[in-house]
Design an enzyme around this catalytic site. Structure first.
Site, PDB file in Angstrom:
ATOM      1  N   TYR A 211     -57.119 -69.704  41.006  1.00 33.13           N
ATOM      2  CA  TYR A 211     -57.376 -71.008  41.613  1.00 33.13           C
ATOM      3  C   TYR A 211     -57.974 -70.828  43.005  1.00 33.13           C
ATOM      4  CZ  TYR A 211     -56.399 -75.741  43.338  1.00 33.13           C
ATOM      5  OH  TYR A 211     -56.518 -77.016  43.873  1.00 33.13           O
ATOM      6  N   LYS A 215     -61.806 -72.040  44.196  1.00 30.68           N
ATOM      7  CA  LYS A 215     -62.025 -73.081  45.197  1.00 30.68           C
ATOM      8  C   LYS A 215     -62.784 -72.564  46.413  1.00 30.68           C
ATOM      9  CE  LYS A 215     -60.026 -76.307  42.828  1.00 30.68           C
ATOM     10  NZ  LYS A 215     -60.815 -77.395  42.213  1.00 30.68           N
TER      11      LYS A 215
END
Length: 316
Positions: A211, A215
């Site tokens: 994640y 991002k």
């Protein structure tokens, strides 16, 4: 490593308090129900069926956009959202054309078809919200801190799926829609990618590595889009949509999650409407947070441009 999630403990480079005022709820000056968008104004939202995408779609409907293309993998979710949009339009006394497209951002053909349908229906797009995203699957044995998110590279077995949705999905959407954004010269020509303040963290129990990497890369992707297509009028923003309880976060365990996930689910949408209701070239290619106060942010315009702030840089 113990996790300390308190606001005071976060380093300054997280940008939590880039503006002195921090909002967890929608302030009156960006309430979308008090906004009237230009006409025509066409918005496309991926991952619209649930969570943040659902509420971002409702925000644009509340602000009176003329057309909304809503996309997700589940047709029934889109039907439910379309019904809510219809109620908002009726209450406003306006007409909002809704285009429902079942699409998976992991599929080149699905994303290409989404663009094709938007182009055929309206011939333009004013705002493209690349919202679809996931977090790594939970682990069976929580850590000593109680977190059920995978810690470290070994536990995070969900790497490929997370990167393909969160990064490659944004790339597919950007690649497909930048040409149409470039052609829509009389609008804001805005591309918004859902990023995260949590990407600034290197504590994997808070942000699993897949994640985090997706991002961070998404933020740089928006900077590159702005640099490469700014002359065509395209603006690109990496948005922190707040810390919100969504289908992706509602089962987080351990620590202080109930205190962290405390932002209004509609705040991100309200901020998106403010960000895109007019051209804001001075913020294009940068990271922005829906928690910031927009008046205080605007007061920092010269400082942001002169210092080239709100972009990823290596400290040396």
């Amino acid at each position: 490593m113990a996790m300390d999630f308190s606001n005071a403990a976060l380093p300054a480079h997280y940008g939590l308090h880039f503006t002195p005022t921090f909002h967890s709820k929608i302030p009156p000056n960006i309430d979308p129900t008090s906004t009237t968008l230009p006409n025509p104004f066409i918005v496309v939202v991926t991952g619209a069926g649930k969570g943040l995408g659902y509420h971002i779609s409702l925000a644009y409907a509340s602000a009176g956009c003329s057309g909304l293309a809503i996309s997700s993998r589940t047709s029934s979710d889109l039907d439910a959202l379309a019904s809510e949009i219809s109620k908002i339009a009726e209450k406003r006394g306006t007409k909002i054309e809704v285009l429902k497209v079942v699409a998976d951002v992991q599929s080149d053909s699905d994303v290409s078809n989404l663009e094709k349908e938007v182009r055929q229906k309206w011939g333009r797009v004013d705002v493209m919200i690349a919202n679809a995203g996931v977090i790594s699957k939970y682990v069976e044995a929580p850590s000593s801190s109680g977190s059920n998110l995978p810690r470290g590279i070994v536990q995070d077995a969900d790497w490929a799926r997370v990167l393909d949705i969160n990064l490659n999905g944004v790339w597919r959407v950007s690649k497909a829609f930048v040409p149409l954004l470039s052609e829509s010269k009389d609008g804001p020509q805005a591309l918004i990618s859902s990023c995260s303040m949590a990407a600034h963290s290197t504590i994997s129990e808070l942000t699993p590595i897949a994640y985090n990497v997706s991002k961070v890369a998404g933020m740089r992707l928006m900077e590159c889009v702005a640099n490469d297509h700014g002359e065509e009028g395209v603006q690109a923003f990496a948005l922190h949509p707040g810390a919100v309880v969504t289908p992706q976060t509602k089962n987080h365990a351990g620590g202080q999650w109930s205190d962290i996930l405390a932002d209004d689910e509609g705040l991100a949408g309200a901020f998106c409407v403010w960000l895109t209701k007019e051209k804001r070239e001075w913020l294009s290619g940068r990271y922005v947070s829906c928690n910031w106060n927009v008046k205080e942010l605007e007061a920092k315009k010269d400082e942001i441009v002169k210092g080239n702030l709100l972009k990823y840089r290596m400290v040396v």
